[in-house]
Design a protein around this motif. Structure first.
Motif, PDB file in Angstrom:
ATOM      1  N   LYS A  67       0.831  -1.203   0.000  1.00  0.00           N
ATOM      2  CA  LYS A  67       0.000   0.000   0.000  1.00  0.00           C
ATOM      3  C   LYS A  67       0.867   1.254   0.000  1.00  0.00           C
ATOM      4  O   LYS A  67       0.534   2.255  -0.660  1.00  0.00           O
ATOM      5  CB  LYS A  67      -0.932  -0.010   1.217  1.00  0.00           C
ATOM      6  CG  LYS A  67      -2.026  -1.063   1.143  1.00  0.00           C
ATOM      7  CD  LYS A  67      -3.108  -0.835   2.196  1.00  0.00           C
ATOM      8  CE  LYS A  67      -2.555  -0.967   3.599  1.00  0.00           C
ATOM      9  NZ  LYS A  67      -3.599  -0.743   4.624  1.00  0.00           N
ATOM     10  N   ARG A  91       0.796   4.204  -2.745  1.00  0.00           N
ATOM     11  CA  ARG A  91       0.603   5.613  -2.380  1.00  0.00           C
ATOM     12  C   ARG A  91       1.721   6.478  -2.951  1.00  0.00           C
ATOM     13  O   ARG A  91       1.459   7.555  -3.516  1.00  0.00           O
ATOM     14  CB  ARG A  91       0.550   5.763  -0.861  1.00  0.00           C
ATOM     15  CG  ARG A  91       0.434   7.227  -0.441  1.00  0.00           C
ATOM     16  CD  ARG A  91       0.490   7.432   1.055  1.00  0.00           C
ATOM     17  NE  ARG A  91       0.450   8.860   1.376  1.00  0.00           N
ATOM     18  CZ  ARG A  91       0.506   9.364   2.605  1.00  0.00           C
ATOM     19  NH1 ARG A  91       0.611   8.541   3.650  1.00  0.00           N
ATOM     20  NH2 ARG A  91       0.467  10.679   2.803  1.00  0.00           N
ATOM     21  N   GLU A 151       0.887   9.386  -5.576  1.00  0.00           N
ATOM     22  CA  GLU A 151       1.134  10.788  -5.241  1.00  0.00           C
ATOM     23  C   GLU A 151       2.107  11.434  -6.212  1.00  0.00           C
ATOM     24  O   GLU A 151       2.004  12.642  -6.495  1.00  0.00           O
ATOM     25  CB  GLU A 151       1.651  10.889  -3.805  1.00  0.00           C
ATOM     26  CG  GLU A 151       0.571  10.611  -2.764  1.00  0.00           C
ATOM     27  CD  GLU A 151       1.067  10.795  -1.347  1.00  0.00           C
ATOM     28  OE1 GLU A 151       0.222  10.985  -0.455  1.00  0.00           O
ATOM     29  OE2 GLU A 151       2.301  10.744  -1.129  1.00  0.00           O
ATOM     30  N   SER A 181      -1.916  14.932  -1.936  1.00  0.00           N
ATOM     31  CA  SER A 181      -1.666  14.024  -0.817  1.00  0.00           C
ATOM     32  C   SER A 181      -2.797  13.001  -0.720  1.00  0.00           C
ATOM     33  O   SER A 181      -3.985  13.361  -0.746  1.00  0.00           O
ATOM     34  CB  SER A 181      -1.562  14.822   0.483  1.00  0.00           C
ATOM     35  OG  SER A 181      -1.367  13.953   1.582  1.00  0.00           O
ATOM     36  N   LYS A 182      -2.417  11.727  -0.585  1.00  0.00           N
ATOM     37  CA  LYS A 182      -3.399  10.641  -0.532  1.00  0.00           C
ATOM     38  C   LYS A 182      -3.132   9.738   0.675  1.00  0.00           C
ATOM     39  O   LYS A 182      -2.805   8.556   0.541  1.00  0.00           O
ATOM     40  CB  LYS A 182      -3.333   9.802  -1.825  1.00  0.00           C
ATOM     41  CG  LYS A 182      -3.477  10.607  -3.108  1.00  0.00           C
ATOM     42  CD  LYS A 182      -4.852  11.242  -3.229  1.00  0.00           C
ATOM     43  CE  LYS A 182      -4.973  12.062  -4.512  1.00  0.00           C
ATOM     44  NZ  LYS A 182      -6.283  12.747  -4.613  1.00  0.00           N
ATOM     45  N   LEU A 191      -4.656   6.075   1.153  1.00  0.00           N
ATOM     46  CA  LEU A 191      -4.107   4.880   0.511  1.00  0.00           C
ATOM     47  C   LEU A 191      -3.243   4.075   1.474  1.00  0.00           C
ATOM     48  O   LEU A 191      -3.010   2.878   1.254  1.00  0.00           O
ATOM     49  CB  LEU A 191      -3.294   5.269  -0.727  1.00  0.00           C
ATOM     50  CG  LEU A 191      -4.082   5.927  -1.863  1.00  0.00           C
ATOM     51  CD1 LEU A 191      -3.152   6.309  -3.008  1.00  0.00           C
ATOM     52  CD2 LEU A 191      -5.181   5.003  -2.362  1.00  0.00           C
ATOM     53  N   ASP A 192      -2.744   4.711   2.509  1.00  0.00           N
ATOM     54  CA  ASP A 192      -1.988   4.019   3.554  1.00  0.00           C
ATOM     55  C   ASP A 192      -2.884   3.527   4.682  1.00  0.00           C
ATOM     56  O   ASP A 192      -2.715   2.431   5.205  1.00  0.00           O
ATOM     57  CB  ASP A 192      -0.941   4.970   4.148  1.00  0.00           C
ATOM     58  CG  ASP A 192       0.448   4.721   3.583  1.00  0.00           C
ATOM     59  OD1 ASP A 192       0.674   3.635   3.037  1.00  0.00           O
ATOM     60  OD2 ASP A 192       1.289   5.624   3.684  1.00  0.00           O
ATOM     61  N   HIS A 237     -10.300   6.224  -6.677  1.00  0.00           N
ATOM     62  CA  HIS A 237      -9.120   7.046  -6.974  1.00  0.00           C
ATOM     63  C   HIS A 237      -8.603   6.637  -8.342  1.00  0.00           C
ATOM     64  O   HIS A 237      -8.392   5.444  -8.608  1.00  0.00           O
ATOM     65  CB  HIS A 237      -8.048   6.845  -5.902  1.00  0.00           C
ATOM     66  CG  HIS A 237      -6.780   7.598  -6.179  1.00  0.00           C
ATOM     67  ND1 HIS A 237      -6.771   8.935  -6.509  1.00  0.00           N
ATOM     68  CD2 HIS A 237      -5.477   7.202  -6.180  1.00  0.00           C
ATOM     69  CE1 HIS A 237      -5.525   9.328  -6.701  1.00  0.00           C
ATOM     70  NE2 HIS A 237      -4.724   8.292  -6.509  1.00  0.00           N
ATOM     71  N   ALA A 281     -10.185   2.591  -2.199  1.00  0.00           N
ATOM     72  CA  ALA A 281      -9.771   2.499  -0.802  1.00  0.00           C
ATOM     73  C   ALA A 281     -10.993   2.073   0.002  1.00  0.00           C
ATOM     74  O   ALA A 281     -12.059   2.696  -0.088  1.00  0.00           O
ATOM     75  CB  ALA A 281      -9.235   3.833  -0.312  1.00  0.00           C
TER      76      ALA A 281
END
Length: 581
Positions: free
Chosen positions: A430, A434, A438, A465-466, A469-470, A522, A547
């Motif tokens: 993940k 990300r 990004e 910034s995402k 996703l984490d 996304h 997500a």
């Protein structure tokens, strides 16, 4: 021998005069063959030529003795009887098959001639009943054995160690000039000249069978062309390179072989799957990225963390076996059901033709019940919103599997089900997704997108910034399969792919929401990196990342997202309307 079915005589049926005539003609033929060998070898191998001159002289002497014996016993007229007139008599090769023989082959051929003649006469003498005939045949056998002794004596006289070494060296040099050099030139030409059509076909079609056929045609064509070119370029008289026919054959065959090596390499399925080669090293270093051993019904590949290098190697090595298991499970089977239990699944030769099947029964509803059920579903879906604030609360894998199984029940063009879902819970993977997403998003927001697009996104509050996703416990990557691949490596087209994948994704989002989960779509652009990280083939195009997880306790949604178009803006009814109260 059956009379009337063959014009050749048996040796046992020959009279003594005929046997003597046969021996005379055979000795005459052998003398001619030895003189031909001597003439063939005289320029390059004079010592060996002298040996064969001596053997020819010996054959002439034996022939004169046999003629004298015939004159004494039967007179001057010798019957016309040759070896091809007698069944089972040892044959001699035609002259055009002996002109291009090598030195060692000629030596072996001469020894074989003497051995065959001696053995034949010895067997004939043992079977003869007449004493005079037996004596005659025994003398002939002894004479042939004497020929072999004479040949050895002539070799000792003319073919000294130095002469034999020189002739062997000349023979090896001739072999290199006639076979090795043209063959190597053909091998290099074939492996290089066929690359262009093979590369073009491989990348244009991504079809191993078509690539193989084009490569085969190119290899054979190049072999024929190079063979004729080599044969016509030099007759070998001045250059000493030997027979043009031999050189042409060597060049043509090795050109075809060279093209075949390139064809075999470039038509291999592993080569056509460019993602596999391009990113193998990167994937080997990925932390714990592997395919679980029993993914669900051909739709999901679930990744989880495996600690240690052994785990990583095991995951990578088992990927092919996992995919084979995926193909054995029916794409259309429901959650918890295999193709065998449902009686449906992958198309076979027996199910390719149209065959009607009963519609699964559902409880019948009256109008009021239908409206109640529709309203209940609407009320449930009204609460669905895309959430960017996720909780890290774990989500059971079984829930994800059930939702993806529901997506697999979506309708599709020609029922080809052109979708694939990769579900990821591995934190390391993940994080990789990300970071890559990004990077694309920063390029998008830093000038890659037009101002109008950026303005349209402003009320939604998105940016480069995402973090979700984490944080979200699961990421589901949706892939659209642009074509399918048969067992033999050939491919077939999928129809209505965007529409089919869109329907399946809608099923998936609805199933996740009804399971109490939130999802956020996304779509980074471009998304090619998802093929690389998820190790998906070039036939599959990434469509989006979902997500998935529980919303955070303080999660919010954009106010603009709660504004939906009213029904009269999204619906047009043509025909009579039925009101239910």
């Amino acid at each position: 021998m059956i009379p009337g079915f063959s014009s050749r005589r048996r040796f046992n049926d020959l009279s003594e005069q005929e046997i003597l005539a046969l021996a005379i003609s055979s000795e005459e033929d052998d003398a001619r063959i030895y003189r031909l060998y001597a003439a063939r070898l005289r320029e390059g191998y004079p010592a060996s030529a002298a040996v064969f001159d001596g053997m020819a002289a010996e054959e002439d002497g034996h022939r004169r003795q046999l003629i004298a014996l015939h004159r004494d016993r039967f007179g001057e007229v010798i019957p016309l009887l040759r070896r091809e007139h007698v069944a089972g008599f040892h044959a001699r090769r035609p002259v055009w098959l002996m002109e291009n023989l090598g030195l060692e082959t000629i030596r072996a051929q001469a020894a074989q001639m003497e051995h065959e003649a001696g053995a034949f006469y010895a067997r004939a003498a043992a079977r003869a009943r007449d004493a005079a005939t037996r004596t005659l045949l025994g003398d002939l056998a002894a004479a042939e054995a004497g020929h072999q002794d004479t040949a050895r004596a002539l070799e000792e006289e003319h073919l000294t160690d130095g002469a034999r070494a020189d002739e062997d060296h000349a023979a090896r040099r001739q072999f290199v000039l006639t076979y090795v050099q043209p063959g190597l030139a053909g091998l290099m030409d074939g492996s290089v000249s066929t690359l262009a059509p093979i590369f073009a076909t491989a990348f244009a079609t991504q079809d191993t069978h078509t690539t193989f056929l084009v490569g085969l045609a190119a290899s054979v064509g190049a072999g024929i062309s190079m063979g004729f070119t080599e044969a016509a370029s030099d007759d070998g008289q001045l250059s000493g390179r030997g027979s043009p026919v031999k050189r042409g054959l060597a060049t043509g065959i090795m050109t075809t072989v060279g093209g075949g090596l390139a064809r075999a390499a470039l038509s291999h399925p592993a080569f056509l799957d460019r993602d596999h080669h391009r990113h193998r090293h990167r994937l080997r270093r990925a932390v714990g990225h592997r395919v679980d051993p029993e993914p669900l019904h051909g739709h999901a590949v679930l990744s989880r963390r495996v600690s240690g290098g052994a785990g990583r190697r095991a995951g990578l090595c088992r990927r092919g076996a996992d995919r084979r298991r995926l193909r054995r499970v029916a794409p259309g089977a429901g959650f918890g059901e295999t193709a065998a239990s449902q009686g449906e699944g992958a198309m076979t030769n027996e199910t390719k033709a149209y065959r009607p099947a009963p519609l699964p029964r559902r409880p019948e509803m009256d109008d009021a019940a239908m409206q109640t059920a529709a309203r209940a579903h609407f009320d449930a879906m009204v609460t669905r919103h895309s959430v960017r604030d996720f909780s890290d609360r774990p989500v059971p894998r079984a829930v994800i599997e059930t939702a993806i199984a529901t997506a697999g029940r979506a309708p599709s063009g020609a029922n080809q089900q052109p979708w694939h879902f990769v579900a990821i819970s591995d934190p390391a993977m993940k994080a990789k997704i990300r970071a890559a997403a990004e990077e694309e998003e920063r390029a998008f927001y830093d000038g890659g997108a037009p101002d109008e697009w950026i303005a349209a996104l402003e009320p939604i509050g998105t940016g480069a910034s995402k973090p979700h996703l984490d944080i979200a416990p699961w990421l589901i990557v949706v892939f659209a399969q642009r074509w399918g691949v048969r067992e033999d490596g050939s491919r077939y087209k999928h129809y209505y792919v965007p529409e089919s994948v869109g329907l399946a994704t809608g099923f998936l989002i609805g199933a996740l929401h009804l399971s109490g989960l939130s999802a956020l779509t996304h779509t980074p652009s471009p998304m090619k990196f998802l093929n690389d990280l998820c190790d998906r083939p070039v036939a599959e195009k990434p469509v989006m990342i979902l997500a998935v997880g529980h919303p955070a306790w303080d999660a919010t949604v954009p106010a603009a997202a709660k504004i939906k178009k009213p029904l009269d803006e999204i619906l047009t009814v043509i025909g009579a309307q039925t009101e239910t109260t």
